[in-house]
Design an enzyme around this catalytic site. Sequence first.
Site, PDB file in Angstrom:
ATOM      1  N   THR A 179       0.827  -1.198   0.000  1.00 46.18           N
ATOM      2  CA  THR A 179       0.000   0.000   0.000  1.00 46.18           C
ATOM      3  C   THR A 179       0.870   1.259   0.000  1.00 46.18           C
ATOM      4  O   THR A 179       1.917   1.289   0.622  1.00 46.18           O
ATOM      5  CB  THR A 179      -0.888   0.001   1.259  1.00 46.18           C
ATOM      6  OG1 THR A 179      -1.766  -1.132   1.199  1.00 46.18           O
ATOM      7  CG2 THR A 179      -1.711   1.270   1.349  1.00 46.18           C
ATOM      8  N   ARG A 201     -13.496  -8.514  -0.824  1.00 48.29           N
ATOM      9  CA  ARG A 201     -12.876  -8.068   0.422  1.00 48.29           C
ATOM     10  C   ARG A 201     -12.341  -6.644   0.294  1.00 48.29           C
ATOM     11  O   ARG A 201     -11.735  -6.267  -0.691  1.00 48.29           O
ATOM     12  CB  ARG A 201     -11.739  -9.015   0.797  1.00 48.29           C
ATOM     13  CG  ARG A 201     -10.973  -8.616   2.080  1.00 48.29           C
ATOM     14  CD  ARG A 201      -9.714  -7.832   1.776  1.00 48.29           C
ATOM     15  NE  ARG A 201      -8.910  -7.577   2.985  1.00 48.29           N
ATOM     16  CZ  ARG A 201      -7.846  -6.796   3.024  1.00 48.29           C
ATOM     17  NH1 ARG A 201      -7.444  -6.181   1.919  1.00 48.29           N
ATOM     18  NH2 ARG A 201      -7.187  -6.602   4.149  1.00 48.29           N
ATOM     19  N   GLY A 224     -10.125  -3.743   2.595  1.00 47.54           N
ATOM     20  CA  GLY A 224      -9.309  -3.544   3.787  1.00 47.54           C
ATOM     21  C   GLY A 224      -9.474  -2.158   4.375  1.00 47.54           C
ATOM     22  O   GLY A 224     -10.496  -1.498   4.200  1.00 47.54           O
ATOM     23  N   ASP A 225      -8.438  -1.691   5.048  1.00 44.97           N
ATOM     24  CA  ASP A 225      -8.536  -0.426   5.765  1.00 44.97           C
ATOM     25  C   ASP A 225      -8.277   0.795   4.891  1.00 44.97           C
ATOM     26  O   ASP A 225      -8.706   1.899   5.224  1.00 44.97           O
ATOM     27  CB  ASP A 225      -7.529  -0.403   6.926  1.00 44.97           C
ATOM     28  CG  ASP A 225      -6.086  -0.420   6.426  1.00 44.97           C
ATOM     29  OD1 ASP A 225      -5.731  -1.369   5.704  1.00 44.97           O
ATOM     30  OD2 ASP A 225      -5.325   0.507   6.735  1.00 44.97           O
ATOM     31  N   THR A 261      -0.529   1.377   6.571  1.00 43.62           N
ATOM     32  CA  THR A 261      -0.243   0.232   5.711  1.00 43.62           C
ATOM     33  C   THR A 261      -0.075  -0.992   6.591  1.00 43.62           C
ATOM     34  O   THR A 261       0.630  -0.946   7.603  1.00 43.62           O
ATOM     35  CB  THR A 261       1.021   0.451   4.866  1.00 43.62           C
ATOM     36  OG1 THR A 261       1.312  -0.752   4.133  1.00 43.62           O
ATOM     37  CG2 THR A 261       2.226   0.824   5.712  1.00 43.62           C
ATOM     38  N   GLY A 262      -0.736  -2.081   6.231  1.00 44.46           N
ATOM     39  CA  GLY A 262      -0.614  -3.272   7.050  1.00 44.46           C
ATOM     40  C   GLY A 262      -1.777  -4.218   6.860  1.00 44.46           C
ATOM     41  O   GLY A 262      -2.501  -4.161   5.868  1.00 44.46           O
ATOM     42  N   GLY A 275      -5.080  -5.058   7.032  1.00 47.52           N
ATOM     43  CA  GLY A 275      -6.212  -4.146   7.111  1.00 47.52           C
ATOM     44  C   GLY A 275      -7.269  -4.474   8.133  1.00 47.52           C
ATOM     45  O   GLY A 275      -7.854  -3.578   8.753  1.00 47.52           O
TER      46      GLY A 275
END
Length: 350
Positions: free
Chosen positions: A216, A244, A246-247, A267-268, A270
Amino acid sequence: MKNIYYFLSLLVTLTACNSPKTTSNKQNDTPVNEFAIIIHGGAGTILKKNMTPEKEAAYKAKLEEAIKTGYEILKNGGSSGDAVVKTIQVMEESPLFNAGKGAVFTHDETNELDASFMDGKTLNAGAVAGVSTIKSPIEAARTVMTNSDHVMLSGKGASQFAKEQGLEIVDPNYFYTENRFKSLQRIKDKEKTALDHDDKEAAFYDAYIKNSKFGTVGCVALDKNGNITAGTSTGGMTNKRWGRIGDSPIIGSGTYANNKTCGVSSTGWGEYFIRTQIAYDISAQMEYQQKSLKEATKDVIQNKLTKLGGTGGVVALDKNGNMSFEFNTAGMYRASMDDNGHLVIKIYND
């Protein structure tokens, strides 16, 4: 007697003025940079032993190109919003990062991209999720903010909106890269092996998330007018299914900006960033607990996120130009520039 009362009242006033809380607040309100910019290109298991000198140089060169693009805008009096979009677009157009051109593949061998954008002055925001034909998701996210009554648009609706707004639409094949496609095939092979051993959870999670990087990209900028803007763009998770999300497109998780406190891009993994509202929590700790940017980012990433089992990191920048890289992984592609033009580029946890 009056003199005694006067002396006592003066003593109380002086004591209050020198209390730790007042001193702390003064320190937090001291301008450090008139303008500044900070970026990330993903976090995860990024180890020097696995990186060739050529690839390391390529990542550093692209990070430098990206951040200098935004820096020039800020230096010349441009807005933090323009700086964030133009900076992220450099990374979206590079196959090195999991965003735009370099987006990872879903289980169905397609690319589904997400992005978000937030203005710290107005607290207005925009986001797109699950798009597959918009060349620049970050530009689309900003346009959702400026040209619609909504915050988040998804899928075909988001693409239709982008087309009506005159944004560049591309064939889905534009996002295809051989390396990302091969990564998906490797994950599927591992998944099949795990399924043969009735280990479905390990197949979906461990194969990618715990042993690979999160690509990301994100940017936070402070302009000369004191406005903070944050943005994040991603291709999501390799082998993701069922639409799906994510964050990254979620305000408060992947992106947050508030001129009173700070701007954050995440970033990670999510799912954990969503559950903990990572980006907003940093701002909230600064606003309600009077924490410094460094204190807040460290607590949220090294304490809350880590204890929950999540991995990843953030880049953050406060209203006075203080900057923070914070992550709990082996590395994070990252860079920053202050108002003196001092450039920092790092990859590993050093």
